[in-house]
Design an enzyme around this catalytic site. Structure first.
Site, PDB file in Angstrom:
ATOM      1  N   ASN A  35       0.870  -1.183   0.000  1.00 23.56           N
ATOM      2  CA  ASN A  35       0.000   0.000   0.000  1.00 23.56           C
ATOM      3  C   ASN A  35       0.905   1.230   0.000  1.00 23.56           C
ATOM      4  OD1 ASN A  35      -1.815   2.033   0.551  1.00 23.56           O
ATOM      5  ND2 ASN A  35      -2.336   1.313   2.615  1.00 23.56           N
ATOM      6  N   TRP A  36       0.984   1.860  -1.154  1.00 28.13           N
ATOM      7  CA  TRP A  36       1.892   3.019  -1.261  1.00 28.13           C
ATOM      8  C   TRP A  36       1.312   4.284  -0.636  1.00 28.13           C
ATOM      9  CZ3 TRP A  36       4.748   3.123  -6.691  1.00 28.13           C
ATOM     10  CH2 TRP A  36       5.645   2.040  -6.731  1.00 28.13           C
ATOM     11  N   LYS A  37       0.025   4.244  -0.299  1.00 28.62           N
ATOM     12  CA  LYS A  37      -0.636   5.424   0.289  1.00 28.62           C
ATOM     13  C   LYS A  37      -0.396   6.651  -0.604  1.00 28.62           C
ATOM     14  CE  LYS A  37      -0.186   3.199   4.733  1.00 28.62           C
ATOM     15  NZ  LYS A  37      -0.062   3.289   6.187  1.00 28.62           N
TER      16      LYS A  37
ATOM     17  N   HIS B  81      -9.459   1.074   5.147  1.00 29.93           N
ATOM     18  CA  HIS B  81      -8.196   1.298   5.854  1.00 29.93           C
ATOM     19  C   HIS B  81      -8.432   2.285   7.000  1.00 29.93           C
ATOM     20  CE1 HIS B  81      -4.098   2.535   6.693  1.00 29.93           C
ATOM     21  NE2 HIS B  81      -3.692   1.462   6.054  1.00 29.93           N
TER      22      HIS B  81
ATOM     23  N   GLU C  77      -6.831   4.709   7.954  1.00 32.36           N
ATOM     24  CA  GLU C  77      -6.611   6.114   7.578  1.00 32.36           C
ATOM     25  C   GLU C  77      -7.853   6.692   6.889  1.00 32.36           C
ATOM     26  OE1 GLU C  77      -2.893   5.408   5.577  1.00 32.36           O
ATOM     27  OE2 GLU C  77      -1.978   4.964   7.523  1.00 32.36           O
TER      28      GLU C  77
ATOM     29  N   GLU D  73      -5.232  -4.909  10.737  1.00 32.33           N
ATOM     30  CA  GLU D  73      -4.221  -3.877  10.913  1.00 32.33           C
ATOM     31  C   GLU D  73      -4.501  -3.081  12.190  1.00 32.33           C
ATOM     32  OE1 GLU D  73      -2.277  -2.768   6.915  1.00 32.33           O
ATOM     33  OE2 GLU D  73      -4.045  -1.522   7.173  1.00 32.33           O
TER      34      GLU D  73
ATOM     35  N   GLY E   9       2.672   2.196  10.677  1.00 31.04           N
ATOM     36  CA  GLY E   9       3.668   3.245  10.510  1.00 31.04           C
ATOM     37  C   GLY E   9       4.399   3.620  11.787  1.00 31.04           C
TER      38      GLY E   9
ATOM     39  N   SER F 235       3.555  -2.186  10.265  1.00 27.88           N
ATOM     40  CA  SER F 235       5.000  -2.259  10.495  1.00 27.88           C
ATOM     41  C   SER F 235       5.620  -3.609  10.130  1.00 27.88           C
ATOM     42  CB  SER F 235       5.326  -1.891  11.944  1.00 27.88           C
ATOM     43  OG  SER F 235       4.926  -0.550  12.210  1.00 27.88           O
TER      44      SER F 235
ATOM     45  N   GLY G 207       2.873  -1.146   4.209  1.00 22.02           N
ATOM     46  CA  GLY G 207       2.939   0.253   3.818  1.00 22.02           C
ATOM     47  C   GLY G 207       4.374   0.647   3.500  1.00 22.02           C
ATOM     48  N   GLY G 208       5.055   1.240   4.470  1.00 22.94           N
ATOM     49  CA  GLY G 208       6.398   1.788   4.274  1.00 22.94           C
ATOM     50  C   GLY G 208       7.373   0.856   3.570  1.00 22.94           C
TER      51      GLY G 208
HETATM   52  P1  PGA Z   1       3.006   0.240   7.518  1.00 20.56           P
HETATM   53  O1  PGA Z   1       1.512   0.447   6.945  1.00 20.56           O
HETATM   54  O2  PGA Z   1       3.500  -1.066   6.946  1.00 20.56           O
HETATM   55  O3  PGA Z   1       3.760   1.415   7.043  1.00 20.56           O
HETATM   56  O4  PGA Z   1       2.862   0.165   9.008  1.00 20.56           O
HETATM   57  C1  PGA Z   1       0.625  -0.622   6.802  1.00 20.56           C
HETATM   58  C2  PGA Z   1      -0.683  -0.166   6.242  1.00 20.56           C
HETATM   59  O5  PGA Z   1      -1.181   0.889   6.642  1.00 20.56           O
HETATM   60  O6  PGA Z   1      -1.281  -0.851   5.379  1.00 20.56           O
END
Ligand code: PGA
Length: 249
Positions: free
Chosen positions: A9-11, A93, A95, A163, A169, A209, A230-231
């Protein structure tokens, strides 16, 4: 056998130059023993789909509108994502739930829209730190699952991603026991509502993470079928070892 999925997930990250990372990733994974998915920002989606053709890397969207088309400035429909080359879409998600006040009922409507467009819905759930500390994790997740998932869910059209909000993050990861408990609960809840066959065949991802150094232990858990990353999905050099760990699991 259950599908295994390494999803990135590149957000809101990545402009044109990020496609080089994608090219590296697809050159590294021409074929794979697991499903690989990258969800770039919508602005890159069509280019990303074109640049990963002929590799094991599929492309997905991040969130979609619940309607097929219409007067919704700034929104993108599931049909549009499918038309641009997406195979899946991330929905619910945390977010989106936080930044855009998305309810589970809205997530369910979006999930139905995703299915209608032929996309796999990756439906995300997770508790906040406060909810975990007050012992409400399973209650919160049970409610999110029940309300976010429409009746037509199958192992083919749906993936669930657990999640924990406090792990996204932050570099913090739940203990393996905590992950196993939630994933076991999710599998049992799916079985209760949709039957054992569906529950046993549906992929359950862990997200929050995930990186190369913790992926192996997380993937060794019986009810973890992959990760939403994500990251560590932004650079091929970080994401590839996670894919390899899933292949080896
Ligand atoms: P992260 O994000 O791996 O940067 O913690 C995961 C996500 O939000 O899907």
């Amino acid at each position: 056998m259950r599908r295994k999925l390494a999803a990135g997930n590149w957000k809101m990250n990545g402009t044109g130059s990020a496609l080089e990372e994608l090219e590296t990733l697809s050159n590294t994974h021409k074929t794979a023993e697991v499903e690989i998915l990258i969800c770039p920002p919508a602005t890159l989606l069509a280019l990303a789909a074109a640049s990963t053709q002929g590799s094991a890397v599929a492309i997905g969207g991040q969130d979609c509108h619940q309607q097929v088309s219409g007067a919704h400035t700034g929104d993108i429909s599931a049909d549009m994502f499918a038309d641009a080359g997406a195979r899946a879409v991330i929905l619910g998600h945390s977010e989106r739930r936080t930044d855009h006040a998305e309810t589970s009922e809205l997530v369910a409507a979006k999930t139905t829209a995703a299915w209608a467009a032929g996309l796999t819905a990756i439906v995300c759930l997770g508790e906040t730190l406060q909810e975990r500390e007050s012992g409400e994790t399973l209650k919160v997740i049970g409610k999110q699952l029940a309300r976010s998932l429409p009746d037509g869910a199958t192992a083919a059209n749906t993936v669930i991603a657990y999640e924990p909000v406090w792990a996204i993050g932050t570099g913090k990861v739940p203990s393996l026991d905590q992950i196993a408990q939630v994933h076991g609960f999710l599998r049992a809840s799916l079985a209760e509502r949709f039957g054992t066959g569906m529950a046993e065949a549906t992929a359950l991802l862990y997200g929050g993470s995930v990186k190369a150094s913790n992926a192996k232990d997380i993937f060794a858990l019986e009810d973890v079928d992959g990760a939403l990353v994500g990251g560590a999905s932004l650079k091929a050099a970080d994401f590839s070892p996670i894919i390899r760990a899933l292949e080896a699991s």
